[in-house]
Design an enzyme around this catalytic site. Structure first.
Site, PDB file in Angstrom:
ATOM      1  CB  ALA A  13      -1.051   0.224   1.199  1.00 51.06           C
ATOM      2  CG  ASP A  62       9.270  -9.968   3.261  1.00 57.89           C
ATOM      3  OD1 ASP A  62       8.018 -10.824   2.210  1.00 57.89           O
ATOM      4  OD2 ASP A  62       9.418 -10.754   3.509  1.00 57.89           O
ATOM      5  CB  VAL A  63       2.856 -10.495   2.011  1.00 57.12           C
ATOM      6  CG1 VAL A  63       2.514  -9.136   2.125  1.00 57.12           C
ATOM      7  CG2 VAL A  63       3.634 -10.362   0.399  1.00 57.12           C
ATOM      8  CG  ASN A  89      -1.416  -3.909  -4.914  1.00 59.91           C
ATOM      9  OD1 ASN A  89      -1.747  -3.756  -6.160  1.00 59.91           O
ATOM     10  ND2 ASN A  89      -0.201  -3.405  -4.241  1.00 59.91           N
ATOM     11  CB  SER A 165      -0.956  -8.821 -14.343  1.00 55.69           C
ATOM     12  OG  SER A 165      -0.137  -8.331 -14.951  1.00 55.69           O
ATOM     13  CE1 TYR A 179       4.576 -10.232 -12.147  1.00 54.73           C
ATOM     14  CE2 TYR A 179       3.638  -9.721 -14.230  1.00 54.73           C
ATOM     15  CZ  TYR A 179       3.373  -8.950 -13.252  1.00 54.73           C
ATOM     16  OH  TYR A 179       2.207  -8.065 -12.829  1.00 54.73           O
ATOM     17  CB  ALA A 181       4.574 -18.967 -13.865  1.00 58.16           C
TER      18      ALA A 181
END
Length: 274
Positions: A13, A62-63, A89, A165, A179, A181
């Site tokens: 964010a 850090d997700v 996101n 995406s 990316y 995949a």
């Protein structure tokens, strides 16, 4: 104020699309938990939200770390009591020098008459080129979704919006197979989780972005030659990239109650993928 008194968690964010979505949710009445690694920028977004009269909680997270994700949602519950909305996101994007070289090769190939040949992209990738996308782009989405559902399922309500995406739904990002995949995995996860939890009043959908003018993309444009920029805009039928605010308005809609969308992959992309 269609989201009045709702509590939203937005990952990634601190800037770009995540920042725009967080502000748009706040403008519609939501209190927002902000998650990112960039603490300085996160504090700025938090101040903007509070200037709108809404509450905000900025947390470094850090997700890709399930422990940090668990702590983030625990802090959210401590501050606000629950979570109604999750926007997944946070993501790694192709913006290294090697990524940009492959991007330029791909764009030139699809916009310039030349002999047909292999681009040699997939065969030249290293293990790191492949593996580096999965920790944030896939594992992070799962970890955050799992924690959010611990609040949403008992209360019989929730909205989860995954930022996917066109890379995951088409060959638009041939320059970055790893990316692509990882974003395809987000698309699949969106659909399976949506069916799993829809009966509990939780709507899960994804926005398959195409050409968002975020800071990394702006940096690419700034460093590109005029020919490279022309190749990029040639791919976009509308002749420009999308503004983060244009995507944020869709996120607000999906976060609200005035729709019947479950497990859908909606793709604002200026006609680049039809």
């Amino acid at each position: 104020m269609q989201l009045l008194d709702k509590v939203a968690v937005v990952t990634g964010a601190a800037q770009g699309l995540g920042r725009s979505i967080a502000l748009a949710l706040a403008q519609e009445g939501a209190d927002v938990v902000l998650c990112d690694l960039q603490e300085d920028k996160l504090a700025e977004v938090s101040a903007e939200i509070e200037a709108l009269g809404r509450k905000s909680l900025a947390l470094r997270c850090d997700v890709s770390s399930k422990e940090q994700v668990v702590e983030t949602f625990a802090r959210a519950a401590e501050q606000f009591g629950t979570v109604h909305i999750l926007v997944n996101n946070a993501a790694r994007v192709p913006n290294s020098p090697d990524d940009e070289a492959r991007r330029n090769k791909h764009y030139a190939y699809v916009t310039t008459p030349m002999e047909r040949q292999s681009l040699g992209i997939t065969s030249s990738l290293t293990d790191d080129d492949w593996l580096k996308w999965w920790d944030v782009n896939v594992h992070g989405v799962f970890y955050c979704t799992r924690e959010a559902l611990k609040f949403m399922e008992p209360q019989g309500y929730g909205r989860i919006i995954n930022i996917a995406s066109v890379a995951g739904t088409s060959a638009a990002s041939t320059h970055s197979p790893g990316y692509s995949a990882s974003k395809a995995a987000v698309v699949s996860l969106t659909k399976t989780v949506a069916l799993d939890v829809a009966g509990a009043g939780i709507y899960v959908n994804a926005i398959a972005c195409g050409g968002v003018l975020t800071p990394p993309f702006q940096a690419y444009i700034d460093n590109a030659t005029e020919e490279q920029r022309r190749s990029l805009y040639q791919i976009m039928p509308v002749g420009r990239l999308g503004k983060p605010e244009e995507y944020a308005s869709l996120a607000v809609y999906l976060a609200g109650d005035n729709h019947y969308l479950v497990g859908q992959i909606i793709s604002p992309n200026g006609g680049a993928v039809i």
